[in-house]
Design a protein around this motif. Structure first.
Motif, mmCIF file in Angstrom:
data_model
loop_
_atom_site.group_PDB
_atom_site.id
_atom_site.type_symbol
_atom_site.label_atom_id
_atom_site.label_comp_id
_atom_site.label_asym_id
_atom_site.label_seq_id
_atom_site.Cartn_x
_atom_site.Cartn_y
_atom_site.Cartn_z
ATOM 1 N N MET A 165 17.647 -16.554 -33.729
ATOM 2 C CA MET A 165 16.529 -17.287 -33.118
ATOM 3 C C MET A 165 16.304 -18.605 -33.837
ATOM 4 S SD MET A 165 14.041 -15.643 -31.035
ATOM 5 C CE MET A 165 14.585 -14.551 -29.759
ATOM 6 N N MET A 166 16.052 -19.622 -33.083
ATOM 7 C CA MET A 166 15.889 -20.916 -33.740
ATOM 8 C C MET A 166 14.468 -21.104 -34.230
ATOM 9 S SD MET A 166 15.985 -23.512 -30.579
ATOM 10 C CE MET A 166 15.079 -24.799 -31.395
ATOM 11 N N ASP A 167 14.336 -22.058 -35.120
ATOM 12 C CA ASP A 167 13.023 -22.340 -35.685
ATOM 13 C C ASP A 167 12.081 -22.933 -34.660
ATOM 14 O OD1 ASP A 167 14.261 -23.012 -38.852
ATOM 15 O OD2 ASP A 167 12.534 -21.769 -38.420
ATOM 16 N N GLY A 168 10.813 -22.765 -34.912
ATOM 17 C CA GLY A 168 9.845 -23.384 -34.037
ATOM 18 C C GLY A 168 9.427 -24.725 -34.590
ATOM 19 N N MET A 169 8.141 -25.006 -34.437
ATOM 20 C CA MET A 169 7.691 -26.339 -34.770
ATOM 21 C C MET A 169 7.410 -26.512 -36.257
ATOM 22 S SD MET A 169 4.035 -26.045 -32.914
ATOM 23 C CE MET A 169 4.702 -25.775 -31.275
ATOM 24 N N GLU A 170 7.524 -25.422 -37.044
ATOM 25 C CA GLU A 170 7.109 -25.546 -38.436
ATOM 26 C C GLU A 170 8.092 -26.346 -39.272
ATOM 27 O OE1 GLU A 170 6.563 -21.508 -39.341
ATOM 28 O OE2 GLU A 170 4.469 -21.477 -38.719
ATOM 29 N N ARG A 171 9.378 -26.069 -39.101
ATOM 30 C CA ARG A 171 10.372 -26.805 -39.878
ATOM 31 C C ARG A 171 11.406 -27.401 -38.943
ATOM 32 N NH1 ARG A 171 12.527 -22.317 -42.974
ATOM 33 N NH2 ARG A 171 11.170 -21.126 -41.616
ATOM 34 N N LYS A 219 21.867 -26.880 -38.746
ATOM 35 C CA LYS A 219 23.053 -26.183 -39.233
ATOM 36 C C LYS A 219 23.348 -24.954 -38.398
ATOM 37 C CE LYS A 219 23.388 -27.566 -44.039
ATOM 38 N NZ LYS A 219 22.893 -27.231 -45.374
ATOM 39 N N ARG A 220 22.269 -24.201 -38.116
ATOM 40 C CA ARG A 220 22.475 -22.953 -37.392
ATOM 41 C C ARG A 220 23.020 -23.197 -35.993
ATOM 42 N NH1 ARG A 220 17.234 -19.336 -38.249
ATOM 43 N NH2 ARG A 220 16.546 -20.338 -40.158
ATOM 44 N N GLY A 243 29.716 -16.761 -27.988
ATOM 45 C CA GLY A 243 29.271 -15.452 -27.502
ATOM 46 C C GLY A 243 27.816 -15.198 -27.831
ATOM 47 N N LEU A 244 27.363 -15.690 -28.969
ATOM 48 C CA LEU A 244 25.991 -15.446 -29.395
ATOM 49 C C LEU A 244 24.979 -16.156 -28.505
ATOM 50 C CD1 LEU A 244 25.992 -15.431 -33.277
ATOM 51 C CD2 LEU A 244 25.264 -13.633 -31.712
ATOM 52 N N ARG A 245 25.406 -17.253 -27.878
ATOM 53 C CA ARG A 245 24.492 -17.990 -27.005
ATOM 54 C C ARG A 245 24.008 -17.104 -25.874
ATOM 55 N NH1 ARG A 245 24.576 -23.786 -26.268
ATOM 56 N NH2 ARG A 245 24.870 -24.618 -28.337
ATOM 57 N N TRP A 246 24.921 -16.331 -25.300
ATOM 58 C CA TRP A 246 24.550 -15.439 -24.204
ATOM 59 C C TRP A 246 23.709 -14.280 -24.709
ATOM 60 C CZ3 TRP A 246 24.705 -17.415 -19.709
ATOM 61 C CH2 TRP A 246 25.639 -18.417 -19.424
ATOM 62 N N VAL A 287 19.369 -12.066 -23.845
ATOM 63 C CA VAL A 287 19.046 -10.666 -23.551
ATOM 64 C C VAL A 287 17.560 -10.402 -23.746
ATOM 65 C CG1 VAL A 287 19.433 -8.293 -24.250
ATOM 66 C CG2 VAL A 287 21.361 -9.862 -24.079
ATOM 67 N N ARG A 288 17.037 -10.871 -24.858
ATOM 68 C CA ARG A 288 15.623 -10.598 -25.158
ATOM 69 C C ARG A 288 14.689 -11.249 -24.126
ATOM 70 N NH1 ARG A 288 12.696 -9.231 -30.123
ATOM 71 N NH2 ARG A 288 14.670 -9.140 -31.210
#
Lengths: 113, 525
Positions: free
Chosen positions: A1-7, A13-14, A21-24, A28-29
């Motif tokens: 999961m990517m960061d939100g507005m905090e940082r 990098k991520r 494959g991870l993008r798809w 799911v969630r």
């Protein structure tokens, strides 16, 4: 999961290191929470309506009560679905449960088909 | 609250915000305008409906038999099957009449309570405007996208997203009470923007939540149509079965024999004696049949709840057939509907609704701008595809939406002043969509701040032009008058000037903020 507005500046990098494959897998969630949540909320509301009618509430009153509560049920499931934590309980409850219960509905209905 | 939970809610907050922000902006803006839809209607009709506008037209003073009856008889002779009308009131001094033609098509028209004639078709063909109640209002709940209920469902999804945004926003916002009193006017534009987002969110949080939830409850028949499926086993129409019971509807089949229509005024007197309240709506089913039924609905302006109380009469004899009795949970649903529609006679409350709706718009817009600003650098560095498009959509759904709205009103005045051959409604909605599209194209071609500033300048001009054109081309209704009917129209003009003023201020504020941040790289955005 990517960061939100905090940082906002540390996420780069991520994103770059992500395998395709991870993008798809990340979809799911959200799919579970939105679609599964909708069907489960509606199912629970239907069962609630049925239970209220059995408990002696008049039919239209049971339906209107369940309908109004269905939005709050959906909201709770959305929040739970999107909350962090393990994915598999969400898959089970929001994905599998409505898929299994939906075909059974005609047999639960008040006077059968 | 664990850090993990807060982090996931932060993610959801930004994603749901970006995906539904534009849609929510449209819905809340159109909803806010709809609070004053009748006043905007009157403003837009000020060149055509002047004769109808005065206090004699209030429902109590109008005889249904003498005003409506000749019109109805004419329609019935032409084969109309049913008709209905809301009665004139303070904000709507005309009958809002509809009927179903012999070929099944529903037609709606406004009837002058003095002459019994449709308003708006005199002099020019196609002169009838959709107004605010025929354009902004349906835009609010179905985006004027009627194809397979697409608009309704998009708005429903946006409403659920809004509820999720509110919950996740409260979780994200750690010091909800402490920061409520924090507004750093001296800091960067970005800091200001976030403070304004927090302030507008928290200040009107109960409103944001209740207006969204009640909006979903209004359309529960569309969003959760099959809840009654287990209770009502009639699979074909569980909702119909539910509604007939919940609304306590009275129906009887047509007999096939012809029948007449007794005095409507007498029926109205009976219904009003039954409720000790005024009739707000009448409808006739099976028109011309011996089993025709007249339905009288109680007015909704007297209380918070939007009642569906009805008294049914035998059309031929005027005998009372049935009076509805609504059960408690359905009354609770009607309470939520009333809470949402805000049709009660209470001016301060109406302004409070309008102000809170605008706060929702501020919350959505500032949230959007915050997201864009925090991501601009990263996305520019990585050249993320579509970021420019998101920026342009944001501009189109904030300043562009305002501009399109003003364009709609300005088109209305241009139509009144010139000899445009197209039908009025087409000309006005065409103006709206054309300007909206132009605002998007304009924003695609330049940086966000520049696009915003230029569109704000255009808003200033349009906000000044609309009242000016209204003053020039008001026709007979622009003759000075200080009655209640003129206050609403004057209020719309004042509102337009207010928009121009706000846009002027925002434009100046943006310019200085941009200059400021250009001098201090590394601070704020």
């Amino acid at each position: 999961m990517m960061d939100g507005m905090e940082r906002p500046t540390t996420g780069s990098k991520r994103v770059e290191s992500q395998r395709p494959g991870l993008r798809w897998a990340r979809l799911v969630r959200p799919a579970c929470a939105t679609l599964g949540g909708y069907f489960l909320a509606k199912l629970l509301a239907m069962l609630l309506g049925l239970a209220l009618a059995f408990a002696g509430m008049s039919e239209s009153e049971a339906v209107v009560t369940a309908s109004m509560l269905s939005f709050l049920l959906y909201l709770s499931l959305l929040v739970w679905g999107f909350a962090g934590g393990l994915l598999w309980p969400r898959l089970l409850v929001l994905g599998l449960l409505p898929a299994l219960l939906w075909p059974l509905l005609p047999y639960i209905a008040r006077t059968g088909l | 609250m664990s850090g993990d939970f807060r982090r996931s809610m932060t993610t959801v907050h930004s994603w749901a915000g970006v995906m539904f922000g534009s849609l929510l902006m449209v819905v809340f803006w159109m909803g806010s305008l709809s609070v004053f839809d009748r006043e905007i209607d009157r403003w837009m009709m000020s060149d055509i409906e002047a004769p109808a506008l005065n206090h004699d037209s209030l429902s109590q003073n109008v005889s249904l038999d003498s005003v409506l009856r000749p019109h109805i008889d004419e329609l019935l002779a032409a084969g109309a099957r049913q008709w209905g009308s809301s009665l004139p009131d303070e904000r709507t001094p005309y009958f809002r009449f509809f009927y179903q033609r012999a070929d099944g098509v529903f037609v709606s028209e406004k009837i002058d309570p003095h002459r019994g004639l449709p308003i708006g078709n005199e002099g020019r063909t196609g002169n009838e405007t959709l107004g605010a109640s025929g354009f902004f209002f349906p835009f609010h709940f179905r985006l004027n996208l009627n194809w397979k209920g697409l608009g309704h469902n998009l708005v429903g999804a946006a409403a659920m997203a809004m509820l999720l945004l509110l919950v996740s926003g409260v979780v994200v916002h750690r010091k909800i009470i402490a920061e409520f009193f924090l507004f750093r006017t001296d800091k960067s534009f970005q800091r200001n923007n976030l403070d304004l987002h927090n302030l507008s969110s928290v200040l009107a949080l109960p409103f944001h939540f209740l207006i969204t939830l009640s909006g979903l409850i209004v359309f529960m028949s569309i969003y959760v149509p099959d809840i009654g499926r287990l209770v009502y086993t009639d699979k074909s129409d569980a909702w119909g079965a539910f509604y007939a019971e919940a609304a306590d509807t009275f129906r009887r089949p047509p007999s096939g024999r012809t029948g007449g229509l007794a005095s409507l005024d007498a029926m109205r007197a009976k219904a009003e004696a039954h409720w000790r309240d005024e009739v707000g709506f009448i409808r006739l089913r099976h028109a011309g049949d011996a089993n025709a039924v007249v339905e009288m609905g109680r007015q909704v302006g007297g209380e918070l709840s939007w009642n569906i109380d009805k008294v049914y009469f035998d059309a031929g004899s005027g005998e009372r057939l049935y009076a509805t009795d609504i059960k408690p949970m359905m009354q609770l649903q009607r309470f939520f509907v009333g809470l949402h529609f805000a049709q009660f006679d209470h001016w301060p409350l109406r302004f409070l609704y309008f102000g809170s709706g605008l706060l929702s718009c501020v919350m959505i817009a500032t949230g959007f701008f915050f997201w864009l600003a925090t991501r601009r650098r990263r996305h520019e560095r990585q050249a993320v595809a579509g970021f420019t498009a998101v920026e342009a959509v944001t501009v189109a759904s904030t300043t562009g939406l305002l501009l399109a709205t003003l364009g709609y009103l300005v088109s209305n005045r241009i139509y009144a002043l010139t000899e445009v051959p197209t039908p009025r409604a087409l000309f006005e909605t065409g103006g709206f969509y054309a300007i909206w599209l132009l605002s998007l194209l304009h924003a695609l071609g330049r940086p966000l701040a520049v696009a915003c500033r230029q569109q704000l300048a255009a808003i200033v001009m349009a906000g000044l032009a609309a009242p000016l054109l209204h003053f020039l081309g008001g026709g007979s209704a622009s003759t000075p008058g200080i009655g209640a009917e003129q206050t609403g129209v004057a209020g719309v003009n004042l509102g337009l000037l207010g928009i121009a003023l706000m846009a002027w201020w925002a434009r100046g504020r943006m310019s200085s903020a941009v200059r400021c941040e250009a001098q201090m790289p590394g601070v704020g955005a």
